[in-house]
Design a protein around this motif. Structure first.
Motif, PDB file in Angstrom:
ATOM      1  N   THR B  51      47.423  41.640  52.575  1.00  0.00           N
ATOM      2  CA  THR B  51      47.304  41.718  51.518  1.00  0.00           C
ATOM      3  C   THR B  51      45.181  42.869  50.601  1.00  0.00           C
ATOM      4  OG1 THR B  51      47.297  39.776  50.977  1.00  0.00           O
ATOM      5  CG2 THR B  51      48.868  41.112  51.980  1.00  0.00           C
ATOM      6  N   PHE B  52      44.591  41.854  50.817  1.00  0.00           N
ATOM      7  CA  PHE B  52      43.900  41.939  50.228  1.00  0.00           C
ATOM      8  C   PHE B  52      43.263  43.595  50.179  1.00  0.00           C
ATOM      9  CE2 PHE B  52      39.010  41.897  50.191  1.00  0.00           C
ATOM     10  CZ  PHE B  52      39.233  41.941  48.550  1.00  0.00           C
ATOM     11  N   LEU B  53      42.810  43.539  51.584  1.00  0.00           N
ATOM     12  CA  LEU B  53      42.393  45.279  52.097  1.00  0.00           C
ATOM     13  C   LEU B  53      43.344  46.573  51.964  1.00  0.00           C
ATOM     14  CD1 LEU B  53      41.338  43.692  55.803  1.00  0.00           C
ATOM     15  CD2 LEU B  53      39.757  44.715  53.767  1.00  0.00           C
ATOM     16  N   GLY B  54      44.581  45.799  51.668  1.00  0.00           N
ATOM     17  CA  GLY B  54      45.145  46.909  51.667  1.00  0.00           C
ATOM     18  C   GLY B  54      45.671  46.779  50.154  1.00  0.00           C
ATOM     19  N   SER B  55      45.659  46.500  48.976  1.00  0.00           N
ATOM     20  CA  SER B  55      45.189  46.553  48.093  1.00  0.00           C
ATOM     21  C   SER B  55      44.335  47.180  47.776  1.00  0.00           C
ATOM     22  CB  SER B  55      46.083  45.356  47.093  1.00  0.00           C
ATOM     23  OG  SER B  55      44.769  44.529  46.964  1.00  0.00           O
ATOM     24  N   LEU B  56      43.198  46.793  48.559  1.00  0.00           N
ATOM     25  CA  LEU B  56      41.526  47.531  47.611  1.00  0.00           C
ATOM     26  C   LEU B  56      41.472  48.512  48.048  1.00  0.00           C
ATOM     27  CD1 LEU B  56      39.297  46.628  46.688  1.00  0.00           C
ATOM     28  CD2 LEU B  56      37.989  46.282  49.004  1.00  0.00           C
ATOM     29  N   TYR B  57      42.502  49.124  49.343  1.00  0.00           N
ATOM     30  CA  TYR B  57      42.752  49.975  49.488  1.00  0.00           C
ATOM     31  C   TYR B  57      43.250  51.201  48.239  1.00  0.00           C
ATOM     32  CZ  TYR B  57      44.000  54.815  52.451  1.00  0.00           C
ATOM     33  OH  TYR B  57      43.954  56.114  52.559  1.00  0.00           O
ATOM     34  N   VAL B  58      44.290  50.693  48.566  1.00  0.00           N
ATOM     35  CA  VAL B  58      45.227  51.314  46.761  1.00  0.00           C
ATOM     36  C   VAL B  58      44.382  51.827  46.088  1.00  0.00           C
ATOM     37  CG1 VAL B  58      47.342  51.479  45.765  1.00  0.00           C
ATOM     38  CG2 VAL B  58      47.802  50.271  48.451  1.00  0.00           C
ATOM     39  N   SER B  59      43.514  50.664  45.321  1.00  0.00           N
ATOM     40  CA  SER B  59      42.886  50.781  44.063  1.00  0.00           C
ATOM     41  C   SER B  59      41.355  51.264  44.845  1.00  0.00           C
ATOM     42  CB  SER B  59      42.593  49.537  43.925  1.00  0.00           C
ATOM     43  OG  SER B  59      41.929  48.975  44.543  1.00  0.00           O
ATOM     44  N   LEU B  60      40.709  51.883  45.718  1.00  0.00           N
ATOM     45  CA  LEU B  60      40.068  52.733  45.305  1.00  0.00           C
ATOM     46  C   LEU B  60      40.687  54.303  46.064  1.00  0.00           C
ATOM     47  CD1 LEU B  60      37.450  50.955  47.964  1.00  0.00           C
ATOM     48  CD2 LEU B  60      37.126  51.531  45.657  1.00  0.00           C
ATOM     49  N   THR B  61      41.580  53.758  45.994  1.00  0.00           N
ATOM     50  CA  THR B  61      41.793  55.976  46.071  1.00  0.00           C
ATOM     51  C   THR B  61      42.171  56.391  44.604  1.00  0.00           C
ATOM     52  OG1 THR B  61      43.735  54.817  47.196  1.00  0.00           O
ATOM     53  CG2 THR B  61      42.733  55.998  49.316  1.00  0.00           C
ATOM     54  N   ASN B  62      42.981  55.213  44.106  1.00  0.00           N
ATOM     55  CA  ASN B  62      43.053  55.885  42.748  1.00  0.00           C
ATOM     56  C   ASN B  62      42.391  55.353  41.521  1.00  0.00           C
ATOM     57  OD1 ASN B  62      46.279  56.494  42.914  1.00  0.00           O
ATOM     58  ND2 ASN B  62      45.792  54.467  43.628  1.00  0.00           N
ATOM     59  N   ILE B  63      40.455  54.425  41.897  1.00  0.00           N
ATOM     60  CA  ILE B  63      40.300  54.582  40.773  1.00  0.00           C
ATOM     61  C   ILE B  63      39.608  55.673  40.323  1.00  0.00           C
ATOM     62  CG2 ILE B  63      37.625  54.910  42.142  1.00  0.00           C
ATOM     63  CD1 ILE B  63      38.600  51.311  40.394  1.00  0.00           C
ATOM     64  N   GLY B  64      39.023  56.640  40.475  1.00  0.00           N
ATOM     65  CA  GLY B  64      39.067  57.731  40.344  1.00  0.00           C
ATOM     66  C   GLY B  64      39.410  58.692  38.853  1.00  0.00           C
ATOM     67  N   ARG B  65      41.014  58.179  38.974  1.00  0.00           N
ATOM     68  CA  ARG B  65      41.932  58.431  37.854  1.00  0.00           C
ATOM     69  C   ARG B  65      41.839  57.368  36.271  1.00  0.00           C
ATOM     70  NH1 ARG B  65      47.098  58.297  40.033  1.00  0.00           N
ATOM     71  NH2 ARG B  65      46.277  59.374  41.919  1.00  0.00           N
TER      72      ARG B  65
END
Lengths: 339, 335
Positions: B51-65
């Motif tokens: 879950t940690f890796l999953g949520s980290l991945y999601v946040s990394l892809t949206n961090i720019g916005r």
């Protein structure tokens, strides 16, 4: 006389209204093997737990090496090795790991602990199972591992609660031999509880009969027998084909024989107790009076009889008459049948 | 997943390396080893890692916005954003922990005492020259060590990953906030751990204590809110007939009752810590809001806001521990 290594003064434990241990007094000296004998639920385990300070006594005190067990349990537990009746180990750890853990808990230095555990396992004959998981052990092996576990801290006293329970006869023999060796070679004091009389008889210097929370008697086996059967130390059982319906006359005749103190008659046997050994006279009497004698049994006093006698007295107090006669018939036929 | 226990194993000997270790540290060492090797820990730690890796991945892809959004006063806190933003496909990590943390705590503690008792090892242990409470302390400390190492390493992993992927310098205040969040998560799990240890002292069967612990957890996460909603809708008078103050006082009462739940306390506290612009956990009146500039709070002020929540969690933990102490210390240990 030197101070006893275990002293118990007026030890009492109540569980609600139940008196598990009732005003117990006992002294055990260094180097003795003492057997605590009694039926299940007599309070043996409770007494042992109080000796270790694991259960608080309601009254009285237990002292080990002169130290009060309930006030200073840590000191006492350093001196005493205890093996519970249902000894258990961490099933995921090997025998060696289990033992090393206990060794560390006892403050054995890290450098020595493995070697010492190995030696202990060798001593109890488990050197082949060193790296086997304790979960795969048989009952007898667990008992041995339990003994190793008790010995690793080099105690002055070892207390074994029902050590022979559930092991096969050969295992019992080995196990008792091991305890005897420890006692003789290292001068260890041993207190063991059991309800297996014969086993205890083999190795104990002294026994205590413990029934219903009370120590009914203590001493070595000969003294116990002498005390108990003082009035009528000799007993003969004569079995005949058939005794007459009216037994009063026969009883009178038997009591008239010299030295006979007590006569008990049943359907086809007579028990005669007296102060002297007059078995030949008794047999002659039966033969002369035309009874068909099928068997004669002289009684010797082992722990069984002692135990039975005490247990009998205790039962008479507790259980209704009818029940206890039934019990005795069964136990007697069982015993005579064996011999 | 496999690397986790191996990584922890390397750290173990640090606990009891000294030549003549005290019984307590020997027990802690053994318990830590037991926990780390147990399947349930490996499974739950794996789940948390996933879950940690999953949520980290999601946040990394949206961090720019997220960081370029001028409307958001928190947009400058990149690393806090990493922990909190999501595009809706996965909940953020702290919400996951609010949910999985109790399970981890329960799994580590539910059979602490009663499995020893049913195995016959408890009586053998207490017959060793150790104090009886060291057993309880060791069980708790060992699990706490395991949980702390797991969570602090996850946090540091997150920070390191963020540093590598974004290359943005980290503010000290962000680091402190993330460490506080991690400590808070550990305290939250410690509460559930203590609760399950308490149940393991209370119940002789491991299955009973595990099921009871899970029942309590389910009740607090699912049914408590539903129950509260039903009760509130039944008792609350029509809001239209109430004055402003009355509505506020009713609201306050409802929020207080909501906060009896540990997970609510945890959610409140993490939200405040991870979103610096959160100023209050209760309703604010118009007067209080007047003149306030929507800007982030300093760490000290965020900590002041969450302090009652943290105290509540610690208090609940201590109560559970004290109860298990009380039950365990004088109880008969024979099987």
């Amino acid at each position: 006389m030197e101070q006893p290594i275990i002293e118990i003064h007026g030890l009492t434990k109540h569980y609600g209204s139940l008196k598990a241990v009732d005003d117990l007094h006992l002294a055990i000296h260094k180097g003795e093997v003492f057997g605590l004998l009694g039926p299940n639920g007599a309070g043996k385990s409770t007494t042992i737990l109080m000796l270790l300070g694991l259960t608080e006594p309601t009254a009285g005190e237990a002292r080990i090496c002169g130290v009060n067990a309930s006030r200073n349990p840590i000191y006492v537990k350093k001196k005493v090795g205890y093996m519970p009746d249902n000894v258990g180990f961490y099933n995921d750890l090997t025998a060696l790991e289990n033992l090393v853990y206990i060794g560390r808990l006892n403050g054995i230095p890290e450098k020595e602990v493995k070697a010492r555990a190995g030696t202990m396992l060798q001593q109890v004959g488990l050197e082949d199972a060193l790296h086997k998981k304790a979960g795969t052990f048989s009952r007898g092996m667990k008992q041995r591992l339990g003994l190793a576990d008790v010995l690793i801290r080099q105690p002055e006293v070892i207390i074994l609660d029902e050590p022979t329970l559930g092991i096969d006869p050969a295992g019992v023999k080995d196990f008792l031999e091991l305890i005897r060796q420890l006692n003789q070679q290292q001068g260890m004091t041993v207190l063991l509880s059991s309800h297996h009389l014969h086993q205890v008889q083999q190795i104990c210097n002294r026994v205590g009969i413990f029934v219903g929370g009370q120590l009914l008697a203590e001493g070595n086996i000969e003294t116990l027998a002498a005390n108990l059967f003082r009035s009528a130390p000799y007993e003969v059982q004569v079995m005949v084909k058939k005794l007459p319906e009216q037994t009063a006359q026969l009883q009178g005749q038997l009591l008239a024989l010299p030295a006979v103190k007590q006569v008990t008659l049943s359907a086809n046997s007579a028990q005669i107790a007296g102060q002297e050994n007059i078995t030949p006279e008794i047999v002659r009497f039966f033969v002369h009076n035309g009874y068909d004698v099928t068997g004669v049994q002289e009684r010797t006093y082992g722990l069984d009889e002692i135990y039975q006698r005490y247990f009998e007295n205790n039962l008479k107090e507790n259980i209704s008459n009818e029940k206890s006669t039934g019990f005795f018939k069964r136990s007697f036929t069982g015993k005579w049948g064996k011999q | 997943m496999k690397s986790q226990p191996a990584f922890l194993k390397g750290l173990l000997p640090a606990n009891g390396e000294s030549n003549n270790a005290s019984p307590f540290s020997v027990m802690v060492r053994k318990e830590v080893a037991d926990q780390v090797r147990s399947w349930r820990f490996i499974i739950l730690a794996g789940l948390i890692l996933v879950t940690f890796l999953g949520s980290l991945y999601v946040s990394l892809t949206n961090i720019g916005r997220a960081v370029t959004n001028p409307q958001d006063p928190d947009s400058l806190f990149l690393y806090l954003k990493l922990l909190t933003i999501t595009d809706g496909s996965l909940p953020p990590f702290h919400v996951f922990i609010g949910f999985l943390g109790p399970l981890l705590g329960i799994a580590l503690g539910f059979d602490a005492i009663n499995s020893e008792q049913s195995n016959g090892t408890l009586i053998r242990l207490v017959a060793q020259p150790i104090y009886r409470d060291s057993l309880l302390n060791a069980k708790f400390t060992a699990s706490l060590i395991v949980v702390s190492i797991l969570f602090f390493s996850l946090s540091l992993l997150m920070i390191g990953g963020g540093l590598i992927t974004t290359g943005v310098k980290m503010e000290p205040s962000e680091f402190i906030r993330i460490m506080c969040f991690t400590a808070l998560s550990v305290i939250y799990i410690a509460f559930w751990l203590n609760l399950s240890i308490l149940l393991s002292v209370k119940f002789r069967q491991t299955a009973t204590s595990a099921l009871t612990a899970i029942a309590i957890w389910l009740f607090f996460t699912v049914f408590y809110q539903i129950l509260l909603r039903i009760v509130v809708s039944a008792f609350l008078p029509d809001p239209g007939t109430l004055s402003q103050e009355q509505v506020a006082s009713y609201n306050g009462a409802i929020i207080t009752i909501m906060r009896l739940v540990p997970s609510q306390l945890y959610t409140d506290a993490t939200t405040t810590l991870l979103m610096p612009s959160v100023r209050s956990l209760g309703p604010l009146t118009m007067e209080q809001m007047a003149g306030a500039i929507p800007s982030p709070l300093s760490i000290r002020e965020s900590l002041l806001v969450v302090w009652p929540q943290v105290s509540g969690l610690i208090a609940a933990t201590v109560v559970c521990f004290a109860l298990s102490y009380y039950l365990f210390m004088r109880r008969e240990i024979r099987t």
